[in-house]
Design an enzyme around this catalytic site. Structure first.
Site, PDB file in Angstrom:
ATOM      1  NE  ARG A 151      26.841  66.891 -58.165  1.00  0.00           N
ATOM      2  CZ  ARG A 151      26.970  66.420 -59.397  1.00  0.00           C
ATOM      3  NH1 ARG A 151      26.557  65.213 -59.687  1.00  0.00           N
ATOM      4  NH2 ARG A 151      27.532  67.140 -60.340  1.00  0.00           N
ATOM      5  CB  CYS A 211      21.574  63.366 -54.263  1.00  0.00           C
ATOM      6  SG  CYS A 211      21.531  62.975 -52.521  1.00  0.00           S
ATOM      7  CB  ILE A 230      17.974  75.317 -56.740  1.00  0.00           C
ATOM      8  CG1 ILE A 230      17.475  76.531 -55.942  1.00  0.00           C
ATOM      9  CG2 ILE A 230      19.492  75.148 -56.585  1.00  0.00           C
ATOM     10  CD1 ILE A 230      18.073  77.852 -56.353  1.00  0.00           C
ATOM     11  NE  ARG A 241      22.986  68.565 -56.919  1.00  0.00           N
ATOM     12  CZ  ARG A 241      23.147  68.219 -55.653  1.00  0.00           C
ATOM     13  NH1 ARG A 241      24.352  67.980 -55.188  1.00  0.00           N
ATOM     14  NH2 ARG A 241      22.153  68.102 -54.828  1.00  0.00           N
ATOM     15  N   PRO A 242      26.151  70.611 -63.291  1.00  0.00           N
ATOM     16  CG  PRO A 242      26.003  72.251 -64.941  1.00  0.00           C
ATOM     17  CD  PRO A 242      25.179  71.512 -63.926  1.00  0.00           C
ATOM     18  CB  VAL A 243      31.987  70.365 -62.389  1.00  0.00           C
ATOM     19  CG1 VAL A 243      31.401  69.337 -61.439  1.00  0.00           C
ATOM     20  CG2 VAL A 243      32.542  69.701 -63.638  1.00  0.00           C
ATOM     21  CG  ASP A 244      30.022  73.125 -67.532  1.00  0.00           C
ATOM     22  OD1 ASP A 244      30.233  71.998 -67.074  1.00  0.00           O
ATOM     23  OD2 ASP A 244      29.469  73.343 -68.614  1.00  0.00           O
ATOM     24  CG  LEU A 245      28.851  77.653 -63.161  1.00  0.00           C
ATOM     25  CD1 LEU A 245      27.815  78.264 -62.227  1.00  0.00           C
ATOM     26  CD2 LEU A 245      29.078  78.579 -64.348  1.00  0.00           C
ATOM     27  CG  ASP A 274      19.706  71.033 -49.719  1.00  0.00           C
ATOM     28  OD1 ASP A 274      19.408  70.491 -50.797  1.00  0.00           O
ATOM     29  OD2 ASP A 274      20.881  71.215 -49.349  1.00  0.00           O
ATOM     30  CE  LYS A 310      25.340  66.887 -46.757  1.00  0.00           C
ATOM     31  NZ  LYS A 310      25.082  66.034 -47.939  1.00  0.00           N
ATOM     32  CG  ASN A 311      25.408  71.040 -47.571  1.00  0.00           C
ATOM     33  OD1 ASN A 311      25.735  69.893 -47.833  1.00  0.00           O
ATOM     34  ND2 ASN A 311      24.198  71.507 -47.838  1.00  0.00           N
ATOM     35  NE  ARG A 355      25.423  61.219 -49.662  1.00  0.00           N
ATOM     36  CZ  ARG A 355      24.776  62.124 -50.391  1.00  0.00           C
ATOM     37  NH1 ARG A 355      23.546  61.901 -50.799  1.00  0.00           N
ATOM     38  NH2 ARG A 355      25.356  63.259 -50.701  1.00  0.00           N
TER      39      ARG A 355
END
Length: 424
Positions: free
Chosen positions: A94, A118, A331, A123-127, A309, A22-23, A401
């Site tokens: 996400r 989830c 993580i 889980r910031p998107v800053d990076l 996971d 999936k990922n 999912r």
């Protein structure tokens, strides 16, 4: 809303086929936005997140066709007519943020909603954003959306030094850099098999990339990418999940298509706990080596370490292992939400911040429990395999999912499991 009912019983025996990752697939699909030629993915998993990504790509003007009962995805972005990824779609998943880099690289602008998915920590998107800024992107956060614009000559190469490892940010930066002018270097890059799989697909499309599978990836931008056909790598999280099933319930199960190099740290850890793992052309075969499982300490880490996971599923196993185990989640924050549900089944678990101490009990007891996220939902099903009586897992929409045909796969090796409609 559906529930899954598991009745603990005897040992498991047989083969479980493992699907495409999936990922990996959710990362590979946005790569179609980088080219006006067709991209075809084989060995695709049949999951709700894949349908959500197909819907998102369709909203941008891409064509996505599901063939061969969903195992093949035929995509084309020859006529993109959108640059806005709306909240209504993005909030469901996400991975939607992964359209940002490709749209910006190909079209020079993108408007993408901040993502959902989830509820496991910030889980910031800053990076992601800092990586694109290093390639010259102008970014603005406004009304819950990222408004991104490339400079007039398009994105350019740059040096991106991630302060900590981020799989998603590595993927977004990789895709954007394939069409950026000059050379881009990603330092402290993620090394996951899904990253390597994405690079192989991009290379098949004509990208010039080296260093995949290490912490430094170099991308030499090209003017355009062409079409390709690519097979999605095996899902190592589904693989690890089902490897735990015979260790929880007893018996011996072969995971079709499994490879140890996808999960070496995980294999080593379950062997330490008393598992026997054998690799063959057919896949990986797992059983208890000798007697009951033993307590082990687990620390989640980026690849090649123990995967976050698989932490919830590992906790389900350790609930009935002999001795006391400590699980440290390094993580994501707030990723022990399954612990209270396991405690309802008789587990002895003490959570303090990022640590969970699990003291093994002789037997879990079936109970009504609630799934809080994707991996937690399957951990409760695994626990049910080892429990006395009936375990009813609610809110299993999370499961759809990330796991296809979970009831059929477990029933195929002898588990007493069924999916039912909830009342009302």
């Amino acid at each position: 809303m559906d529930s899954i009912i598991v009745t603990g019983g005897g040992p498991l025996s047989g083969t479980i086929p493992i699907a495409g990752a999936k990922n990996a697939c959710l990362t590979l699909m946005p790569a179609t936005l980088l080219s006006d030629e067709p991209l075809t993915l084989t060995n695709a998993p049949r999951l709700s997140d894949i349908r959500t990504m197909s819907q998102l790509l369709g909203s941008l003007g891409a064509e996505v066709s599901s063939l061969s009962d969903g195992l093949v995805l035929a995509m084309s972005s020859h006529d993109l007519n959108g640059e806005r990824a709306d909240y209504d779609i993005v909030r469901k998943m996400r991975a939607s943020i992964l359209v940002l880099g490709p749209l910006l690289a190909r079209q020079g602008r993108a408007v993408v909603s901040l993502p959902g998915g989830c509820a496991i920590g910030a889980r910031p998107v800053d990076l992601h954003l800092k990586a694109l800024e290093a390639m010259g992107a102008e970014l603005e956060l406004r009304d819950g959306y990222v408004h991104a614009k490339a400079p007039s000559g398009g994105l350019h190469g740059g040096i991106v030094d991630f302060p900590f490892v981020s799989v998603g940010a590595t993927e977004n930066a990789l895709m954007a850099a394939t069409l950026a002018r000059g050379t881009t270097v990603l330092k402290n890059a993620a090394q996951e098999p899904e990253i390597v799989d994405l690079v192989h697909c991009l290379q098949a499309m004509g990208a010039q990339i080296s260093g995949e599978g290490t912490d430094t990836i170099e991308i030499q931008g090209v003017d355009r990418l062409h079409g390709a056909t690519h097979r999605v790598v095996t899902d190592r999280i589904e693989l690890g999940t089902y490897m735990l099933a015979p260790l929880v319930a007893g018996g011996e199960v072969t995971l079709g298509g499994g490879r140890r190099n996808l999960l070496d740290a995980f294999c080593t850890k379950i062997e330490e706990a008393g598992a026997e793992v054998t690799e063959s052309d057919a896949g990986l075969t797992v059983k208890r080596a000798n007697g009951p499982m033993q307590a082990v300490d687990v620390e989640t880490q980026p690849f090649p370490g123990f995967p976050t996971d698989l932490q919830a599923q590992m906790m389900a196993l350790l609930c009935t292992a002999q001795g006391t185990s400590v699980l440290e989640e390094k993580i994501f924050e707030n990723r022990f939400m399954h612990a209270p549900e396991l405690i309802r089944m008789g587990a002895e678990i003490d959570v303090h911040g990022g640590h969970a101490t699990v003291t093994g009990v002789d037997k879990l007891k079936g109970a009504p429990v609630m799934a809080t996220d994707l991996r937690a939902s399957v951990s409760l099903i695994l626990a049910g395999l080892a429990a006395q009586g009936e375990t009813r897992v609610g809110r299993v929409y999370h499961l759809d999912r990330g796991y296809e045909h979970v009831v059929a796969k477990l029933r195929g090796v002898g588990a007493n499991i069924e999916r039912v409609k909830e009342d009302g």
